[in-house]
Design an enzyme around this catalytic site. Structure first.
Site, mmCIF file in Angstrom:
data_model
loop_
_atom_site.group_PDB
_atom_site.id
_atom_site.type_symbol
_atom_site.label_atom_id
_atom_site.label_comp_id
_atom_site.label_asym_id
_atom_site.label_seq_id
_atom_site.Cartn_x
_atom_site.Cartn_y
_atom_site.Cartn_z
ATOM 1 C CG HIS A 26 -1.905 -1.170 1.146
ATOM 2 N ND1 HIS A 26 -3.443 -0.731 1.379
ATOM 3 C CD2 HIS A 26 -2.159 -2.300 0.916
ATOM 4 C CE1 HIS A 26 -4.148 -1.612 1.274
ATOM 5 N NE2 HIS A 26 -3.401 -2.922 0.865
ATOM 6 C CG ASP A 117 -4.810 2.357 1.929
ATOM 7 O OD1 ASP A 117 -5.855 1.550 2.002
ATOM 8 O OD2 ASP A 117 -3.632 2.147 1.900
ATOM 9 C CB THR A 139 -3.589 -0.464 -2.848
ATOM 10 O OG1 THR A 139 -4.001 -1.519 -1.863
ATOM 11 C CG2 THR A 139 -3.108 0.651 -2.334
ATOM 12 C CD GLN A 342 8.667 -7.512 -7.059
ATOM 13 O OE1 GLN A 342 9.103 -8.340 -6.199
ATOM 14 N NE2 GLN A 342 7.413 -7.381 -7.719
HETATM 15 N N1 UDP Z 1 9.111 -5.839 -3.391
HETATM 16 C C1 UDP Z 1 10.304 -5.209 -3.378
HETATM 17 N N2 UDP Z 1 11.307 -6.465 -3.089
HETATM 18 C C2 UDP Z 1 11.230 -7.376 -2.939
HETATM 19 C C3 UDP Z 1 9.869 -8.151 -3.164
HETATM 20 C C4 UDP Z 1 8.613 -7.180 -3.206
HETATM 21 O O1 UDP Z 1 10.502 -4.119 -3.699
HETATM 22 O O2 UDP Z 1 12.142 -8.177 -2.761
HETATM 23 C C5 UDP Z 1 7.687 -4.954 -3.707
HETATM 24 C C6 UDP Z 1 7.302 -5.080 -5.003
HETATM 25 O O3 UDP Z 1 8.015 -4.249 -5.953
HETATM 26 C C7 UDP Z 1 5.768 -4.543 -4.847
HETATM 27 C C8 UDP Z 1 5.572 -4.868 -3.176
HETATM 28 O O4 UDP Z 1 7.082 -5.118 -2.817
HETATM 29 O O5 UDP Z 1 5.717 -3.339 -5.059
HETATM 30 C C9 UDP Z 1 4.524 -6.068 -3.217
HETATM 31 O O6 UDP Z 1 3.313 -5.826 -3.258
HETATM 32 P P1 UDP Z 1 2.398 -6.680 -4.066
HETATM 33 O O7 UDP Z 1 1.084 -5.980 -4.269
HETATM 34 O O8 UDP Z 1 2.931 -7.310 -5.183
HETATM 35 O O9 UDP Z 1 2.276 -8.005 -3.103
HETATM 36 P P2 UDP Z 1 1.958 -7.980 -1.416
HETATM 37 O O10 UDP Z 1 3.374 -7.723 -0.764
HETATM 38 O O11 UDP Z 1 1.067 -6.823 -1.075
HETATM 39 O O12 UDP Z 1 1.370 -9.357 -1.182
#
Ligand code: UDP
Length: 465
Positions: A26, A117, A139, A342
């Site tokens: 988020h 949010d 989101t 990522q």
């Molecule tokens: N992310 C990151 N590094 C990692 C794993 C995830 O920066 O090693 C970031 C990814 O780029 C994304 C967020 O964490 O923006 C994860 O959000 P997502 O909605 O995909 O999944 P959630 O964590 O909410 O299940």
């Protein structure tokens, strides 16, 4: 990182207060939205929990700590239920957010609008009692929001019925029971609290001045024109990912500027630099890293059998649960890290496929950067997103569970990985991926649909409401 904006005006067009829910998935899009507003000459302050504030580093945006009642510790406090956390945040958050708004009242930049949010619907009440305009920021994607909205209103009875005909919101692709957000479907009894957070987003959204959804025109609605749409009447402002990967109009905007964990960036880049173009599978299951134990073993087996190079974001606790001998057998073609940047990884030329849980941010990042995907969704909205990857956008595959088991077997994951990485199917998938990447860039570029929507919001600031 020194951040400057190319389009910032000297005099502010207004002051927006942004209130994110304090988890990575988020924070990322909402901090990005804040930076986008700054690039259009708006002053932005982010109000977030004391613990989270220290993880945000965006010099162009100011920060004001507020309280969720559990200062200095991350969300997910042991022993605190989600319901109790929501209540605590509502109580302490409303009071401390009001104080932030008051603090600016007698300055030359009083707050004009609150972007909150949608997981924190009390934001609307705080905005109204302080005569601010209010925007709910969702989101999830438009389909998920629209379906949830029908469950929230009672139009679709809860819990969803496995035997029901596909759930149809006119103007959007229909969803079968297993493609619904799982907290109203298969996980509705095991995760009732999660379901309440999701449905609570719609308790007062009709009263907000704006509903923002992190998507862009045509992403989910293309090919679904069937008379009047029943999709939620939202303003599509996405994809909310750093400008360097899209229009490049915000100088040096290469990262979200919020990271609750420390990324091992150099280690990843150095390792990827040694690999051939499109030869690596990037494996990441999101910030919670949730992969049910049986599924973890099947994913590991698939990575071992398929023989591709892979970079896996995996938590220490999960490494201990990997099948015996896996780390040793794959060490010449694998890198395991606890957290990475990522976007930086996805943008690297060596990445050929993104094996993902299909969280909405990850899915949107894959789409926007043109990286083909294989989805192994676990829960929440991920089933829906994985369906779209395969059937709507045709940018990869959803690995299917074995009948009745709830687990995707390794040979199915291998089949999907090969389909994305090799042969004729991989060529078609790469072409589609390129198409969506171009559309994402267009939406956010000057005059694009999302850019225009954000401009409209900026123009509305300061007007009476
Ligand atoms: N992310 C990151 N590094 C990692 C794993 C995830 O920066 O090693 C970031 C990814 O780029 C994304 C967020 O964490 O923006 C994860 O959000 P997502 O909605 O995909 O999944 P959630 O964590 O909410 O299940």
């Amino acid at each position: 990182m020194a951040e400057t904006t190319t389009t910032a005006k000297t005099s502010s067009k207004g002051h927006v207060l942004v209130l994110p829910y304090p988890v990575q998935g988020h924070l990322n899009p909402m901090v990005q939205f804040a930076k986008r507003l700054v690039s259009k000459g708006v002053k932005v302050t982010i109000a977030t929990t004391t613990y989270t504030a220290s993880s945000i580093s965006t010099p162009s945006v100011s920060l004001e700590p507020i309280s969720d009642g559990h200062d200095f510790i991350p969300i997910g406090v042991p022993g605190v239920s989600i319901d109790a956390y929501s209540e605590s945040f509502k109580l302490h958050g409303s009071q401390t957010l009001t104080r932030v708004i008051s603090k600016f009242k007698s300055t030359d930049s009083p707050i004009d609008s609150l972007v909150y949010d949608s997981f924190l619907p009390w934001g609307l009440e705080v905005a109204r009692s302080n005569s601010l305009s209010a925007a709910a920021f969702f989101t999830n994607n438009l389909t998920v929001c629209s379906v949830l909205r029908k469950f929230a209103s009672g139009e679709f009875p809860l819990p969803a019925d496995p035997a029901s005909a596909p759930y149809l919101v006119r103007g959007l692709p229909a969803l079968s029971y297993d493609e619904l957000p799982s907290f109203v479907g298969r996980h509705s009894s095991s995760h009732a609290e999660h379901g309440r957070v999701l449905l609570n987003q719609f308790r007062n959204d009709e009263d907000a001045d704006w509903l923002f959804v992190n998507g862009f025109e045509g992403l989910e609605t293309q090919g679904c024109e069937v008379g009047e749409s029943e999709a939620m009447k939202a303003t599509l402002i996405g994809p909310m990912i750093p400008s360097a990967y899209l229009d490049g109009r915000i100088k040096d905007d290469k990262g979200y500027g919020s990271s609750l964990m420390k990324p091992l960036s150099e280690e990843c880049m150095e390792w990827l630099d040694t690999k051939l173009s499109k030869s690596v599978v990037f494996v990441s299951f999101g910030s919670f890293g949730i992969l049910f134990e049986k599924q973890l073993a099947e994913v590991a087996k698939a990575l071992q059998e398929s023989n591709f190079n892979f970079l896996w974001v995996i938590k220490e606790a999960h490494i201990a649960k990997l099948p015996e001998g896996f780390v040793e057998a794959t060490k010449d073609r694998a890198l395991l890290v606890s957290w990475c940047n990522q976007l930086e990884v996805l943008a690297h030329g060596s990445i050929g496929c993104f094996l993902t849980h299909c969280g909405w941010n990850s899915t949107l990042e894959g789409l926007s950067l043109g990286v083909p995907m294989v989805g192994v969704p676990q829960w929440s909205d991920q089933m829906n997103d994985a369906k779209f990857v395969e059937e709507v956008w045709r940018v990869g595959y959803r690995a299917k569970e074995e009948a009745g088991g709830g687990v995707v077997k390794s040979d199915e994951v291998v089949r999907c990985l090969k389909g994305v990485m090799e042969g004729e199917s991989s060529v078609e998938i790469r072409e589609s991926s390129k198409k969506w990447k171009d559309l994402a860039v267009k939406a956010m570029s000057e005059g694009g649909s999302s850019d225009r929507s954000i401009n409209e919001f900026v123009e509305s600031l300061g007007k009476k409401h």
